[in-house]
Design an enzyme around this catalytic site. Sequence first.
Site, mmCIF file in Angstrom:
data_model
loop_
_atom_site.group_PDB
_atom_site.id
_atom_site.type_symbol
_atom_site.label_atom_id
_atom_site.label_comp_id
_atom_site.label_asym_id
_atom_site.label_seq_id
_atom_site.Cartn_x
_atom_site.Cartn_y
_atom_site.Cartn_z
ATOM 1 N N ASP A 1 0.843 -1.180 0.000
ATOM 2 C CA ASP A 1 0.000 0.000 0.000
ATOM 3 C C ASP A 1 0.888 1.243 0.000
ATOM 4 O O ASP A 1 1.715 1.410 0.907
ATOM 5 C CB ASP A 1 -0.870 -0.042 1.269
ATOM 6 C CG ASP A 1 -2.205 0.624 1.083
ATOM 7 O OD1 ASP A 1 -2.241 1.671 0.427
ATOM 8 O OD2 ASP A 1 -3.199 0.109 1.621
ATOM 9 N N ASP B 1 -2.940 4.500 -2.703
ATOM 10 C CA ASP B 1 -3.980 5.126 -1.898
ATOM 11 C C ASP B 1 -4.456 6.430 -2.548
ATOM 12 O O ASP B 1 -3.630 7.220 -3.023
ATOM 13 C CB ASP B 1 -3.355 5.427 -0.521
ATOM 14 C CG ASP B 1 -4.359 5.844 0.517
ATOM 15 O OD1 ASP B 1 -5.279 5.063 0.783
ATOM 16 O OD2 ASP B 1 -4.210 6.945 1.083
ATOM 17 N N GLU C 1 -6.606 3.404 -5.917
ATOM 18 C CA GLU C 1 -7.862 3.713 -5.231
ATOM 19 C C GLU C 1 -8.353 5.070 -5.714
ATOM 20 O O GLU C 1 -7.626 6.064 -5.614
ATOM 21 C CB GLU C 1 -7.648 3.749 -3.712
ATOM 22 C CG GLU C 1 -8.946 3.984 -2.970
ATOM 23 C CD GLU C 1 -8.759 4.489 -1.548
ATOM 24 O OE1 GLU C 1 -9.616 4.214 -0.702
ATOM 25 O OE2 GLU C 1 -7.758 5.184 -1.284
ATOM 26 N N HIS D 1 -10.922 -2.358 4.481
ATOM 27 C CA HIS D 1 -10.683 -1.840 5.825
ATOM 28 C C HIS D 1 -11.388 -0.520 6.106
ATOM 29 O O HIS D 1 -11.275 0.014 7.202
ATOM 30 C CB HIS D 1 -9.170 -1.661 6.009
ATOM 31 C CG HIS D 1 -8.640 -0.619 5.056
ATOM 32 N ND1 HIS D 1 -8.583 -0.832 3.690
ATOM 33 C CD2 HIS D 1 -8.199 0.639 5.251
ATOM 34 C CE1 HIS D 1 -8.119 0.257 3.106
ATOM 35 N NE2 HIS D 1 -7.876 1.171 4.031
ATOM 36 N N ASP D 2 -12.060 0.033 5.104
ATOM 37 C CA ASP D 2 -12.769 1.305 5.296
ATOM 38 C C ASP D 2 -14.282 1.117 5.318
ATOM 39 O O ASP D 2 -15.021 2.101 5.418
ATOM 40 C CB ASP D 2 -12.446 2.274 4.150
ATOM 41 C CG ASP D 2 -11.006 2.749 4.177
ATOM 42 O OD1 ASP D 2 -10.431 2.842 5.276
ATOM 43 O OD2 ASP D 2 -10.461 3.015 3.091
HETATM 44 C C1 GLC Z 1 -7.769 5.671 1.839
HETATM 45 C C2 GLC Z 1 -7.544 4.553 2.838
HETATM 46 C C3 GLC Z 1 -8.057 4.995 4.175
HETATM 47 C C4 GLC Z 1 -7.269 6.211 4.607
HETATM 48 C C5 GLC Z 1 -7.313 7.298 3.531
HETATM 49 C C6 GLC Z 1 -6.276 8.333 3.782
HETATM 50 O O1 GLC Z 1 -9.096 5.943 1.635
HETATM 51 O O2 GLC Z 1 -8.134 3.389 2.371
HETATM 52 O O3 GLC Z 1 -7.979 3.978 5.144
HETATM 53 O O4 GLC Z 1 -7.787 6.711 5.798
HETATM 54 O O5 GLC Z 1 -7.064 6.807 2.251
HETATM 55 O O6 GLC Z 1 -5.000 7.831 3.556
#
Ligand code: GLC
Length: 541
Positions: free
Chosen positions: A96, A191, A243, A317-318
């Site tokens: 990640d 990310d 993402e 995880h979110d």
């Molecule tokens: C992404 C991650 C999340 C994090 C955010 C900021 O959305 O999946 O867990 O809080 O980015 O890095």
Amino acid sequence: MTFDKRQVVYQIYPKSYKDTTGNGIGDLQGIISKLPYLAELGIDVIWLNPFYPSPQRDNGYDVSDYTAINPLFGTMADFEELAQTAKKHGIELMLDMVLNHCSTEHEWFQKALAGDPFYQDFFILRDAPTDWVSKFGGNAWAPFGDTGKYYLHLFDITQADLNWRNPHVREEMFKVVNFWRDKGVKGFRFDVINLIGKDEVLKDNPNFDGKPEYTDRPINHDYLKMLNAASFGQDEKGMIVGEMSFTDIPNCVQYSNPDSHELDMVFNFHHLKVDYENGQKWTLKPFDFEELKTLFHTWGEGMSAGNGWSALFWNNHDQPRALNRFVDVKNFRTEGATMLAASIHLSRGTPYIYMGEEIGMIDPDYDTMADYVDVESINAYQELLEAGKTSEEALAIIKAKSRDNSRTPMQWDASENAGFSTATPWLKAGKTYAAINVATEKTGPIFTFYQELIRLRKELPIIAEGDYKAAYQDSDKVYAFERQLDGQRLLVLNNFFAEEVEMALAEEFTKGQILISNYDVTALADTLILKPYQTLAIVLN
Ligand code: GLC
């Protein structure tokens, strides 16, 4: 560079997988100890959430050193052992990369604060804030020391956005990716990578909390091409996923079409907002099936037509557990879990399994706000109270929506703390662990169904490669699609409801072969009765 469309990814939140040191926090050795389990499941790639040094304000997404291991999780030697042992099991790692922002404890930010102009240009500093809202609540700008300036933080106040317009920042970021490539890593998950390209002039925008001003800007694509050319684009094989927050199909096609030389695939989150009231997360609403179905069809067909590629997922995880959101989990946990799995594993894209999904884990059902630790939940709870909700109402919303729902310890067995740790875990285990755990589920219907889906994807090119076409678009209960490859057809029917549904099956499919179902089906007829949460896939040669 090419990626293998037959592969399936398994996501591990290292903090919650397996603790071997007895400190209540999962670690790399814990993951090593579970590799045989993962090999048995059949997955090909493990995506690991960040394990770098970090003050853990946002559980590691606030990185203070990009090229080291947080001692909480182990050492660089542990990491190397993990990578090598995984390889022996035929598993690759996906790391990640949090390149949009770093922790305010990172030495770059500290040097900037101390007045070094070279490092000040690493961040986005302005004389006056815009009206943008941070994704974790409040304004997205904070005073930059006593300089009178403000720095941008799209997330927590301790996560400062990096200035990608500065070539030195880009160079540093490329070095980070190459550091891990040099360690043999072939997979990366970037990310919120569609937020890195900010315009020179930043403008107010009251719509959508300012998101259109900093999301999917044209320059974002340029930066991804540069990142690709300077790093992973040089690898023969790998798997690169971005993402994408608040995105759209044209941009996602561009990010993931191989001709663009940007990424292999993209995550989008539209399908996980169908239970948001007026687009707002901190609300309670049953999921809207029409909206879900339409989104899947529009994205499925749009990405297929543009030769883009999606990362397909229900959990991460979110997100709270999909079983609690989309299924009558009290009565149909097994049927719901297997149907949800088939609905993405047989679709066009790369399927991702989030730890615990393969055993049908559900939300923890905490009784008190004191059990929650996530910064986003804690902020949201305060905001809900300030907006006039009672503490019971606010807790009910947190219970349904908190990111902690998916971050609870992996449930290995019925012993204390779910077999995750001998110490009190950093986040309490879910209430159901005595019943739902690997020891009881590994030979059960959910785990074995996942094994079967993973196996089928490797055997049938139509699953990995076929086009996507919507089917039964008018159905108000069944999400159905057809895949096509070289004259072969695959029809997948998914009943999203706790009741039977009657369907007319097109004549040609009555002569097809049943590929997989979560109920016993022996024969096909022109009238089909789909049972609650039934999934049924039929191949036609
Ligand atoms: C992404 C991650 C999340 C994090 C955010 C900021 O959305 O999946 O867990 O809080 O980015 O890095």
